[in-house]
Motif scaffolding. Structure first.
Motif, short mmCIF file in Angstrom:
data_model
loop_
_atom_site.label_atom_id
_atom_site.label_comp_id
_atom_site.label_asym_id
_atom_site.label_seq_id
_atom_site.Cartn_x
_atom_site.Cartn_y
_atom_site.Cartn_z
N MET A 120 0.84 -1.20 0.00
CA MET A 120 0.00 0.00 0.00
C MET A 120 0.88 1.25 0.00
SD MET A 120 -3.19 -1.07 0.19
CE MET A 120 -4.23 0.16 0.98
N THR A 121 0.45 2.25 -0.74
CA THR A 121 1.18 3.51 -0.76
C THR A 121 0.85 4.31 0.50
OG1 THR A 121 -0.64 4.53 -2.00
CG2 THR A 121 1.20 3.63 -3.28
N THR A 122 1.66 5.33 0.77
CA THR A 122 1.39 6.18 1.91
C THR A 122 0.17 7.06 1.64
OG1 THR A 122 2.89 7.87 1.10
CG2 THR A 122 3.81 6.23 2.60
N ASP A 129 -5.67 5.46 -4.20
CA ASP A 129 -6.84 5.24 -3.36
C ASP A 129 -8.10 5.86 -3.95
OD1 ASP A 129 -6.00 3.97 -0.65
OD2 ASP A 129 -4.42 5.43 -1.09
N ASP A 133 -11.64 2.67 -1.08
CA ASP A 133 -10.70 2.34 -0.02
C ASP A 133 -11.00 3.14 1.24
OD1 ASP A 133 -8.75 0.69 -1.69
OD2 ASP A 133 -8.77 2.59 -2.79
N SER A 161 -14.33 -3.68 4.30
CA SER A 161 -12.86 -3.57 4.27
C SER A 161 -12.40 -2.24 3.69
CB SER A 161 -12.26 -4.74 3.47
OG SER A 161 -12.55 -5.97 4.09
N SER A 195 -9.61 -0.24 8.02
CA SER A 195 -10.49 -1.15 7.30
C SER A 195 -10.83 -2.42 8.07
CB SER A 195 -9.87 -1.52 5.95
OG SER A 195 -8.61 -2.14 6.13
N ARG A 251 -1.24 6.44 6.81
CA ARG A 251 -0.98 5.05 6.45
C ARG A 251 0.42 4.94 5.85
NH1 ARG A 251 -4.58 3.36 1.92
NH2 ARG A 251 -2.86 4.13 0.66
N ALA A 255 3.05 1.86 4.59
CA ALA A 255 3.02 0.42 4.26
C ALA A 255 1.59 -0.07 4.49
CB ALA A 255 4.04 -0.34 5.08
N ASP A 256 1.36 -0.96 5.43
CA ASP A 256 0.00 -1.45 5.63
C ASP A 256 -0.52 -1.16 7.04
OD1 ASP A 256 1.67 -3.12 6.97
OD2 ASP A 256 0.82 -4.98 6.19
N SER A 257 0.08 -0.19 7.73
CA SER A 257 -0.35 0.13 9.08
C SER A 257 -0.70 1.62 9.18
CB SER A 257 0.73 -0.22 10.10
OG SER A 257 1.88 0.57 9.89
N TRP A 258 -1.59 1.94 10.14
CA TRP A 258 -2.05 3.31 10.36
C TRP A 258 -1.52 3.84 11.70
CZ3 TRP A 258 -5.05 6.25 7.03
CH2 TRP A 258 -5.71 5.58 6.00
#
Length: 252
Positions: free
Chosen positions: A1-3, A138, A163, A191, A217, A237, A239-242
Motif C-alpha cells: 500500500m502507498t502512503t 486510493d 478504499d 474492508s 479497514s 498510512r 506500508a499497511d499500518s495506520w
C-alpha cells in the motif's frame, strides 16, 4: 500500500457568516498542510453552519466566485479539501446539501446529499451523490450525514472500489453511539477505512457531540477527538499500518 494522510476537520461554524468561515477553513487547511495531509474533510454544511432557515439565502452555484479563495488556497497548500455548503446546480434547481471537493490540482467536484434527515425537506431536496475521488492509488467515496444511515449507500461505495468512506456529519450526543457503531461496522463489512468529520460545537440549534473519528479497514480506531472544539483528527498510512493523532487548531 502507498502512503496516505487524511484528516477530519472538526470545525466550529459561525452561523451564516460565509466570509468568516472561509477564513477559518483556510486556517484548518494550513494546519493540515503542515501535517502533510492529502485529503481534508469538513462537517456537513461547514461553510454556513447547519442553518436550515438560512439555506435559501446562502445557497450558491458550486462555481461561484465567493469560493475562489478557498479553491486557490487548496491548490496553494496542496490539500484536496471537502467543504459543506448549500448549493444549487442550475438557476431553477432546488437547494441541495452539497459537499464540494476543492482539488489540490485546482479541480472542483460536487457531491450532493442523497438521503435527507427528517425535517430537512423543508429547506432542501435530495441530491444525487457524486463520483468517487482518487488520491494516488486510493478511491474515496463521500457521504453527508444521513446518507450513511442507509446501508445501501456504504455498500454502493464499496462496489465502486472505495478504499475510504468519508462522511461530513452533524451528530449529537444521543446519536453518537449508534451512528459510530454503523460507521465502524461499514469499515469491517466492506474492508474500507472510514472517516467521520463532525461539527466541533453547537450549530443550527443542535449540540454536536464532536469526537470526530477515523477507523481502519478492520474497524480498529485510528484516532478520535476527545470531545468538542476545533480539532484536526489525522490518520497516516505507511506500508499497511495506520497511525493517528489529534491536533488543536487555534487562530493564526
Amino acid at each position: 500500500m502507498t502512503t496516505l494522510t487524511i484528516a477530519a476537520a472538526q470545525s466550529i461554524s459561525i452561523a451564516g457568516d460565509l466570509a468568516a468561515n472561509i477564513v477559518w477553513h483556510q486556517r484548518f487547511m494550513q494546519v493540515a498542510a503542515e501535517q502533510g495531509v492529502q485529503l481534508l474533510v469538513f462537517p456537513e454544511l461547514s461553510l454556513t453552519g447547519y442553518e436550515r432557515g438560512l439555506a435559501a439565502e446562502l445557497v450558491i452555484a458550486p462555481e461561484d466566485s465567493v469560493l475562489q479563495p478557498l479553491r486557490d488556497f487548496a491548490q496553494e497548500v496542496g490539500v484536496t479539501t471537502v467543504v459543506g455548503m448549500p448549493v444549487r446546480l442550475s438557476e431553477h434547481s432546488p437547494v441541495l446539501i452539497g459537499a464540494l471537493v476543492l482539488g489540490a490540482d485546482g479541480s472542483l467536484g460536487v457531491y450532493s446529499k442523497q438521503h435527507l434527515h427528517p425535517g430537512e425537506e423543508v429547506a432542501f431536496a435530495p441530491g444525487t451523490g457524486g463520483s468517487p475521488l482518487t488520491i494516488g492509488g486510493d478511491t474515496i467515496a463521500l457521504a453527508v450525514c444521513a446518507d450513511f444511515s442507509h446501508a445501501s449507500h456504504a455498500a454502493a461505495a464499496a462496489q465502486q472500489g472505495a478504499d475510504l468512506y468519508a462522511a461530513g456529519v452533524l451528530i449529537t450526543e444521543n446519536g453518537y453511539a449508534p451512528d459510530t457503531a454503523l460507521l465502524q461496522g461499514y469499515a469491517v463489512r466492506h474492508s474500507m477505512a472510514v472517516l467521520m468529520a463532525n461539527h466541533g460545537g453547537a450549530t443550527g440549534g443542535w449540540e454536536s457531540a464532536g469526537r470526530s473519528a477515523i477507523w481502519a479497514s478492520d474497524g480498529s480506531l485510528i484516532a478520535a477527538a476527545p470531545g468538542i472544539g476545533n480539532l484536526l483528527v489525522v490518520a497516516r498510512r505507511n506500508a499497511d499500518s495506520w497511525t493517528g493523532q489529534t491536533i488543536a487548531v487555534a487562530e493564526a
